[in-house]
Scaffold this motif. Structure first.
Motif, short mmCIF file in Angstrom:
data_model
loop_
_atom_site.label_atom_id
_atom_site.label_comp_id
_atom_site.label_asym_id
_atom_site.label_seq_id
_atom_site.Cartn_x
_atom_site.Cartn_y
_atom_site.Cartn_z
N HIS A 259 -3.31 -3.14 -12.14
CA HIS A 259 -2.29 -2.20 -11.64
C HIS A 259 -2.90 -1.22 -10.65
O HIS A 259 -2.30 -0.91 -9.62
N ALA A 260 -4.11 -0.74 -10.97
CA ALA A 260 -4.76 0.25 -10.10
C ALA A 260 -5.02 -0.34 -8.71
O ALA A 260 -4.74 0.30 -7.69
N ILE A 261 -5.51 -1.57 -8.67
CA ILE A 261 -5.83 -2.19 -7.37
C ILE A 261 -4.55 -2.46 -6.57
O ILE A 261 -4.49 -2.22 -5.36
N ILE A 262 -3.54 -2.98 -7.24
CA ILE A 262 -2.34 -3.44 -6.51
C ILE A 262 -1.45 -2.30 -6.01
O ILE A 262 -0.78 -2.42 -4.97
N LEU A 263 -1.48 -1.15 -6.69
CA LEU A 263 -0.53 -0.07 -6.37
C LEU A 263 -0.43 0.25 -4.86
O LEU A 263 0.67 0.18 -4.28
N PRO A 264 -1.53 0.58 -4.16
CA PRO A 264 -1.35 0.91 -2.73
C PRO A 264 -0.91 -0.28 -1.88
O PRO A 264 -0.18 -0.12 -0.91
N HIS A 265 -1.35 -1.49 -2.27
CA HIS A 265 -0.99 -2.68 -1.49
C HIS A 265 0.50 -2.99 -1.60
O HIS A 265 1.15 -3.31 -0.61
N ALA A 266 1.03 -2.90 -2.82
CA ALA A 266 2.47 -3.18 -3.00
C ALA A 266 3.29 -2.13 -2.24
O ALA A 266 4.30 -2.46 -1.59
N LEU A 267 2.83 -0.89 -2.31
CA LEU A 267 3.57 0.17 -1.61
C LEU A 267 3.51 -0.04 -0.09
O LEU A 267 4.52 0.14 0.61
N ALA A 268 2.34 -0.43 0.42
CA ALA A 268 2.20 -0.67 1.86
C ALA A 268 3.16 -1.78 2.31
O ALA A 268 3.77 -1.70 3.38
N TYR A 269 3.30 -2.81 1.48
CA TYR A 269 4.20 -3.93 1.82
C TYR A 269 5.65 -3.43 1.93
O TYR A 269 6.39 -3.79 2.85
N LEU A 270 6.05 -2.58 0.98
CA LEU A 270 7.46 -2.14 0.93
C LEU A 270 7.75 -1.00 1.90
O LEU A 270 8.92 -0.74 2.22
N ALA A 271 6.69 -0.33 2.36
CA ALA A 271 6.86 0.91 3.14
C ALA A 271 7.92 0.85 4.24
O ALA A 271 8.75 1.77 4.35
N PRO A 272 7.96 -0.22 5.08
CA PRO A 272 8.94 -0.22 6.18
C PRO A 272 10.39 -0.13 5.69
O PRO A 272 11.27 0.33 6.43
N SER A 273 10.64 -0.54 4.43
CA SER A 273 12.02 -0.56 3.92
C SER A 273 12.38 0.70 3.12
O SER A 273 13.53 0.84 2.70
#
Ligand code: NAD
Length: 356
Positions: A259-273
Motif C-alpha cells: 500500500h505504501a509503495i502504490i499510494l503515490p503511483h495510483a494517485l498520479a495515474y488518477l490525477a488528471p481526472s
C-alpha cells in the motif's frame, strides 16, 4: 442540496493513554466473563498483560497467539475450534490489522462480541470488511455487524511499534482516506474524516520516525488511523486498493508495504481526472508545493520507504499478470483503466522510480 447516504455504527470507542485499563469494565458492560485473547506470535506478551489486568475480576478463557496476516481460513478454523473447547464468550483482539481480522472472522462465525485493541494504524477496527484467504486467494465481504462492538485505542501500546511498521501501516490508513475523497459515494462526512486523517498522519508519521516514543505524535497517528478507517467503512475503494489486492493476492506481497509503495503511483495515474481532489490534497499534505504527488513522494522518502515492488520480491514478468488480473474484474474509477498506462504505473513502482 446534496443527497447522500452514510452508515453509522453502534460502536463504542475509548481513546487515550492507559485506556486499556477500561477493558474489565467494558467486558462487564457486554456481560462477558470468558474472553479469548487473540494476538500475533511476536506480541504474545500482550496475553500476560491482559490477564494481569483482568486478574481477580474476569477469568481469561484462553489465548490464541497464532494470528497470521490475511486471515487464512485454516487459522480461523483452528482458533474457532479452540474457542469452542474453552467455551469463550467473547473475543479480545490486540495487535495490528491481522489480529483484528481474526476477531472479525470469529465474530462472523459465532456472533460473540468482539472488543478490539488496535496497536498499529491499519484502521481495520473501523470497517465492516471481513477478509479470508483460502488456497492463496484472498476474498473480502462486507458485513456491517462485524464492526467490533468496542475499540480501545491506548496510545501507550503503540510506543513499541517499530518506526518502519508505523510508517507503512500509517500509509495504508492514508490510502483509505485518499480513495474516499474521489469515491462515487464520497460525502461530506467521509471527506471531512479523510482530510483530517490525511493531515494528521502526514504530519505525525515523520515525527514518529524521528522519535518513536513521541507520545503526542503517536496519539495523533492513532486518531488519524481511526479517521481513515472510517473512510474505508464509508466510501468505496478504487484503483489503489484494487491494485494492492491484486499484488497481495497474486504475489503474496506484504500488505502495508505494498500500500505504501502504490499510494503515490495510483494517485498520479488518477490525477488528471480529479483536479479538485488533487488541489485539496496538495493543501493538506506538507511540502506538496502545489502537487500532492510530490507531497506523497517526499513523505515516503521521509518515512524511509525507498524500496520498490522489486525489492519486495515481485518478478518483472509479474507486471503483465498483475495488469491482466486487474482488468479481469472491472471497477469504478475516476479515470478509465488503460492497460498500457497501468502497466507503466506498475513498472515505475516495480523499479522504485518516483511517481509522476
Ligand atoms: P499486522 O497486524 O500483521 O502487524 C504487523 C506486525 O507488527 C506483526 O508482527 C505484529 O505482531 C507487530 N505489531 C503490532 N503491533 C505492535 C506494537 N504495538 N509493537 C510492536 N509490534 C507490533 O499488520 P497491519 O499492517 O496492522 O495489518 C495488516 C492486515 O490487516 C492485513 O491482513 C490486511 O488485509 C488487514 N487490513 C484489513 C482492513 C479491513 O478493513 N478489513 C484494513 C486494513 C488492513
Amino acid at each position: 442540496m446534496a443527497s447522500y447516504e452514510y452508515n453509522e455504527s453502534n460502536q463504542r470507542v475509548l481513546f487515550g493513554e492507559e485506556s486499556l485499563s477500561k477493558l474489565p469494565s467494558e467486558l462487564s458492560k457486554l456481560g462477558c466473563t470468558k474472553p479469548l485473547i487473540l494476538t500475533t506470535p511476536s506480541k504474545a506478551s500482550y496475553v500476560d498483560d491482559v490477564a494481569k489486568l483482568l486478574s481477580g475480576q474476569i477469568h481469561v478463557a484462553g489465548s490464541f497467539t497464532r494470528v497470521t496476516m490475511h486471515t487464512p481460513k485454516e487459522v480461523t478454523e483452528e482458533a474457532l475450534e479452540y474457542s469452542t473447547s474453552v467455551d469463550a464468550d467473547c473475543f479480545v483482539s490486540i495487535g495490528g490489522g491481522s489480529a483484528v481480522g481474526l476477531g472479525k472472522a470469529l465474530f462472523v462465525r459465532t456472533g460473540l462480541p468482539h472488543i478490539c485493541i488496535p496497536t498499529t494504524y491499519a484502521g481495520s477496527e473501523m470497517t465492516p470488511i471481513v477478509g479470508q484467504t483460502e488456497n492463496r486467494v484472498k476474498v473480502t465481504h462486507v458485513d456491517r455487524k462485524a464492526i467490533p462492538a468496542v475499540v480501545i485505542y491506548d496510545v501507550k501500546l503503540t510506543l513499541t511499534l517499530p518506526a518502519n511498521i508505523s510508517a507503512t501501516s500509517g500509509l495504508n490508513a492514508m490510502a483509505h482516506a485518499v480513495e474516499a475523497l474521489y469515491a462515487p459515494d464520497a460525502n461530506p462526512i467521509t471527506s471531512t474524516f479523510a482530510i483530517k486523517g490525511i493531515q494528521t498522519l502526514s504530519t505525525s508519521l515523520p515525527q514518529i520516525m524521528q522519535n518513536p516514543k513521541d507520545i503526542a505524535a503517536r496519539s495523533d497517528a492513532l486518531l488519524g488511523a481511526w479517521l481513515c478507517g472510517k473512510c474505508l467503512a464509508g466510501a468505496s475503494i478504487s484503483l489503489h486498493h484494487k491494485l494492492c489486492h491484486v499484488l497481495g493476492g497474486t504475489f503474496n506481497l506484504p500488505h502495508a508495504e505494498t500500500h505504501a509503495i502504490i499510494l503515490p503511483h495510483a494517485l498520479a495515474y488518477l490525477a488528471p481526472s480529479i483536479p479538485g481532489v488533487m488541489k485539496e490534497l496538495a493543501e493538506n499534505i506538507p511540502d506538496s508545493d502545489g502537487n500532492a504527488v510530490n507531497g506523497l513522494n517526499k513523505l515516503l522518502s521521509k518515512l524511509g520507504i525507498t524500496y520498490s515492488l522489486k525489492d519486495l520480491g515481485m518478478k518483472e514478468e509479474g507486471i503483465d499478470l498483475a495488469v491482466e488480473t486487474l482488468l479481469q474484474k472491472p471497477f469504478w474509477s475516476p479515470r478509465t483503466i488503460e492497460k498500457d498506462a497501468v502497466r507503466e504505473l506498475l513498472k515505475r513502482a516495480w523499479d522504485g522510480q518516483p511517481a509522476q
